[in-house]
Design a protein around this motif. Structure first.
Motif, PDB file in Angstrom:
ATOM      1  N   TYR A  27       1.777   9.076  17.866  1.00  0.00           N
ATOM      2  CA  TYR A  27       1.130   9.337  18.832  1.00  0.00           C
ATOM      3  C   TYR A  27       2.054   9.524  19.573  1.00  0.00           C
ATOM      4  O   TYR A  27       2.563   8.564  19.731  1.00  0.00           O
ATOM      5  N   GLY A  28       3.570  11.091  20.303  1.00  0.00           N
ATOM      6  CA  GLY A  28       4.521  10.617  21.088  1.00  0.00           C
ATOM      7  C   GLY A  28       5.798  10.812  20.384  1.00  0.00           C
ATOM      8  O   GLY A  28       6.374  10.861  21.560  1.00  0.00           O
ATOM      9  N   ASP A  29       6.403  11.367  19.277  1.00  0.00           N
ATOM     10  CA  ASP A  29       7.303  11.449  18.382  1.00  0.00           C
ATOM     11  C   ASP A  29       8.164  10.394  19.432  1.00  0.00           C
ATOM     12  O   ASP A  29       9.170  11.432  20.012  1.00  0.00           O
ATOM     13  N   GLN A  30       8.294   9.834  19.090  1.00  0.00           N
ATOM     14  CA  GLN A  30       9.114   8.434  19.389  1.00  0.00           C
ATOM     15  C   GLN A  30      10.997   8.657  18.689  1.00  0.00           C
ATOM     16  O   GLN A  30      10.560   8.860  17.586  1.00  0.00           O
ATOM     17  N   ASN A  31      11.546   8.046  19.035  1.00  0.00           N
ATOM     18  CA  ASN A  31      13.454   8.503  18.852  1.00  0.00           C
ATOM     19  C   ASN A  31      13.164   8.241  17.225  1.00  0.00           C
ATOM     20  O   ASN A  31      14.040   7.964  16.058  1.00  0.00           O
ATOM     21  N   PHE A  32      12.379   6.648  16.687  1.00  0.00           N
ATOM     22  CA  PHE A  32      12.247   5.900  15.668  1.00  0.00           C
ATOM     23  C   PHE A  32      11.807   6.574  14.556  1.00  0.00           C
ATOM     24  O   PHE A  32      11.540   6.497  13.286  1.00  0.00           O
ATOM     25  N   ALA A  33      10.211   7.548  15.030  1.00  0.00           N
ATOM     26  CA  ALA A  33       9.436   8.116  14.387  1.00  0.00           C
ATOM     27  C   ALA A  33      10.628   8.441  13.089  1.00  0.00           C
ATOM     28  O   ALA A  33       9.456   8.196  11.894  1.00  0.00           O
ATOM     29  N   GLY A  34      11.436   9.634  13.150  1.00  0.00           N
ATOM     30  CA  GLY A  34      11.761  10.390  11.984  1.00  0.00           C
ATOM     31  C   GLY A  34      12.312   9.332  11.561  1.00  0.00           C
ATOM     32  O   GLY A  34      12.434   9.979   9.716  1.00  0.00           O
ATOM     33  N   ASP A  35      12.647   7.723  11.557  1.00  0.00           N
ATOM     34  CA  ASP A  35      13.396   7.043  10.761  1.00  0.00           C
ATOM     35  C   ASP A  35      13.060   5.676   9.929  1.00  0.00           C
ATOM     36  O   ASP A  35      13.780   4.959   9.755  1.00  0.00           O
ATOM     37  N   THR A  36      11.747   5.642  10.416  1.00  0.00           N
ATOM     38  CA  THR A  36      10.892   5.041   9.539  1.00  0.00           C
ATOM     39  C   THR A  36      10.675   5.893   7.583  1.00  0.00           C
ATOM     40  O   THR A  36      11.172   6.316   7.453  1.00  0.00           O
ATOM     41  N   ASP A  37      10.207   3.983   7.029  1.00  0.00           N
ATOM     42  CA  ASP A  37      10.131   4.830   5.550  1.00  0.00           C
ATOM     43  C   ASP A  37       9.351   4.522   5.251  1.00  0.00           C
ATOM     44  O   ASP A  37       8.023   3.137   5.689  1.00  0.00           O
ATOM     45  N   PRO A  38       7.558   5.323   5.109  1.00  0.00           N
ATOM     46  CA  PRO A  38       8.367   6.803   5.118  1.00  0.00           C
ATOM     47  C   PRO A  38       8.420   7.278   6.351  1.00  0.00           C
ATOM     48  O   PRO A  38       7.980   6.605   7.398  1.00  0.00           O
ATOM     49  N   ALA A  39       8.377   8.179   7.060  1.00  0.00           N
ATOM     50  CA  ALA A  39       9.267   8.885   8.051  1.00  0.00           C
ATOM     51  C   ALA A  39       8.029   9.089   8.663  1.00  0.00           C
ATOM     52  O   ALA A  39       7.037   9.862   7.457  1.00  0.00           O
ATOM     53  N   LEU A  40       7.213   8.590  10.135  1.00  0.00           N
ATOM     54  CA  LEU A  40       6.459   9.187  10.301  1.00  0.00           C
ATOM     55  C   LEU A  40       5.658  10.282  11.165  1.00  0.00           C
ATOM     56  O   LEU A  40       6.539  11.296  11.530  1.00  0.00           O
ATOM     57  N   THR A  41       4.462  10.775  10.223  1.00  0.00           N
ATOM     58  CA  THR A  41       4.082  11.719  11.071  1.00  0.00           C
ATOM     59  C   THR A  41       2.993  11.985  12.576  1.00  0.00           C
ATOM     60  O   THR A  41       2.939  10.403  12.499  1.00  0.00           O
ATOM     61  N   THR A  42       3.544  12.934  13.297  1.00  0.00           N
ATOM     62  CA  THR A  42       3.160  11.853  14.771  1.00  0.00           C
ATOM     63  C   THR A  42       2.662  13.674  15.517  1.00  0.00           C
ATOM     64  O   THR A  42       2.816  14.328  15.399  1.00  0.00           O
ATOM     65  N   ILE A  43       2.333  13.276  17.085  1.00  0.00           N
ATOM     66  CA  ILE A  43       1.915  13.999  17.323  1.00  0.00           C
ATOM     67  C   ILE A  43       3.012  13.586  18.947  1.00  0.00           C
ATOM     68  O   ILE A  43       3.190  13.843  19.229  1.00  0.00           O
ATOM     69  N   ARG A  44       3.767  15.167  19.114  1.00  0.00           N
ATOM     70  CA  ARG A  44       4.354  15.719  19.943  1.00  0.00           C
ATOM     71  C   ARG A  44       3.554  16.071  21.028  1.00  0.00           C
ATOM     72  O   ARG A  44       3.271  17.262  21.379  1.00  0.00           O
ATOM     73  N   ILE A  45       3.771  15.231  22.374  1.00  0.00           N
ATOM     74  CA  ILE A  45       3.616  15.854  23.617  1.00  0.00           C
ATOM     75  C   ILE A  45       4.583  16.235  24.153  1.00  0.00           C
ATOM     76  O   ILE A  45       5.886  15.766  24.389  1.00  0.00           O
TER      77      ILE A  45
ATOM     78  N   LEU B  28       1.022  -0.992  -0.394  1.00  0.00           N
ATOM     79  CA  LEU B  28       0.365   0.069   0.033  1.00  0.00           C
ATOM     80  C   LEU B  28       1.119   0.377  -0.136  1.00  0.00           C
ATOM     81  O   LEU B  28       1.756   1.497   0.837  1.00  0.00           O
ATOM     82  N   ASP B  29       0.208   1.756  -0.368  1.00  0.00           N
ATOM     83  CA  ASP B  29       1.341   3.043  -1.192  1.00  0.00           C
ATOM     84  C   ASP B  29       1.037   4.345   0.611  1.00  0.00           C
ATOM     85  O   ASP B  29      -0.190   4.703   0.260  1.00  0.00           O
ATOM     86  N   VAL B  30       1.991   4.449   1.416  1.00  0.00           N
ATOM     87  CA  VAL B  30       1.868   5.630   2.101  1.00  0.00           C
ATOM     88  C   VAL B  30       2.803   6.946   1.731  1.00  0.00           C
ATOM     89  O   VAL B  30       4.186   6.976   1.286  1.00  0.00           O
ATOM     90  N   PRO B  31       2.289   7.608   1.582  1.00  0.00           N
ATOM     91  CA  PRO B  31       0.927   8.239   2.378  1.00  0.00           C
ATOM     92  C   PRO B  31      -0.148   8.585   0.783  1.00  0.00           C
ATOM     93  O   PRO B  31      -1.420   8.675   1.090  1.00  0.00           O
ATOM     94  N   GLY B  32      -0.036   7.842  -0.275  1.00  0.00           N
ATOM     95  CA  GLY B  32      -0.398   7.750  -1.330  1.00  0.00           C
ATOM     96  C   GLY B  32      -2.535   7.658  -0.792  1.00  0.00           C
ATOM     97  O   GLY B  32      -3.272   7.766  -1.019  1.00  0.00           O
ATOM     98  N   ARG B  33      -2.045   6.008  -0.584  1.00  0.00           N
ATOM     99  CA  ARG B  33      -3.361   5.267  -0.406  1.00  0.00           C
ATOM    100  C   ARG B  33      -3.637   5.187   0.906  1.00  0.00           C
ATOM    101  O   ARG B  33      -4.795   5.134   1.091  1.00  0.00           O
ATOM    102  N   LEU B  34      -2.660   5.036   1.548  1.00  0.00           N
ATOM    103  CA  LEU B  34      -2.745   4.785   3.487  1.00  0.00           C
ATOM    104  C   LEU B  34      -1.947   6.645   3.881  1.00  0.00           C
ATOM    105  O   LEU B  34      -0.871   6.368   4.011  1.00  0.00           O
ATOM    106  N   LYS B  35      -2.647   7.433   5.028  1.00  0.00           N
ATOM    107  CA  LYS B  35      -1.811   7.834   5.555  1.00  0.00           C
ATOM    108  C   LYS B  35      -1.930   7.318   7.325  1.00  0.00           C
ATOM    109  O   LYS B  35      -2.756   7.213   7.502  1.00  0.00           O
ATOM    110  N   VAL B  36      -1.039   7.221   8.146  1.00  0.00           N
ATOM    111  CA  VAL B  36      -0.529   6.597   9.408  1.00  0.00           C
ATOM    112  C   VAL B  36      -0.021   8.025   9.936  1.00  0.00           C
ATOM    113  O   VAL B  36       0.762   8.662   9.758  1.00  0.00           O
ATOM    114  N   ILE B  37      -0.636   8.409  11.401  1.00  0.00           N
ATOM    115  CA  ILE B  37       0.061   9.127  11.798  1.00  0.00           C
ATOM    116  C   ILE B  37       0.208   8.439  13.709  1.00  0.00           C
ATOM    117  O   ILE B  37      -1.039   8.118  13.863  1.00  0.00           O
TER     118      ILE B  37
END
Length: 107
Positions: free
Chosen positions: A50-68, A39-48
């Motif tokens: 929560y938490g902005d963990q250390n790995f979030a920027g290193d996923t493929d594609p990089a994870l959009t997230t909520i930082r608290i 599945l094409d992310v974010p074309g077909r499926l968008k994923v968000i």
């Protein structure tokens, strides 16, 4: 759990096009299942996440997230608990601590 959750959601609701996960680790599983299903992310499926963990920027594609601000939340919770213990009540029932949307490649 994220992989199983996405599989179940897609089986029951194949038209789903976005998922907000309550934790980045769950979102990581969703990204993994999306990759397995090609599945094409974010074309077909968008994923968000929560938490902005250390790995979030290193996923493929990089994870959009909520930082608290977890430290701020912990300090506020402790002060409210102390107030409750000392006075028997707590004047603040709700506190808006805010959040930041960290826009990356998954949404």
């Amino acid at each position: 759990d994220g992989r199983r959750a996405l599989a179940k959601l897609l089986d029951e609701h194949p038209q789903i096009d976005a998922i907000f996960c309550g934790a980045d680790i769950m979102a990581l599983g969703v990204l993994m299942e999306a990759q397995v299903r090609k599945l094409d992310v974010p074309g077909r499926l968008k994923v968000i996440g929560y938490g902005d963990q250390n790995f979030a920027g290193d996923t493929d594609p990089a994870l959009t997230t909520i930082r608290i601000d977890g430290t701020k939340i912990g300090k506020l919770a402790a002060s409210m608990l102390i107030e409750k213990i000392e006075t028997g009540t707590c004047k603040r029932a709700k506190i808006d601590v805010g959040f930041t949307l960290i826009e990356r490649g998954s949404a």
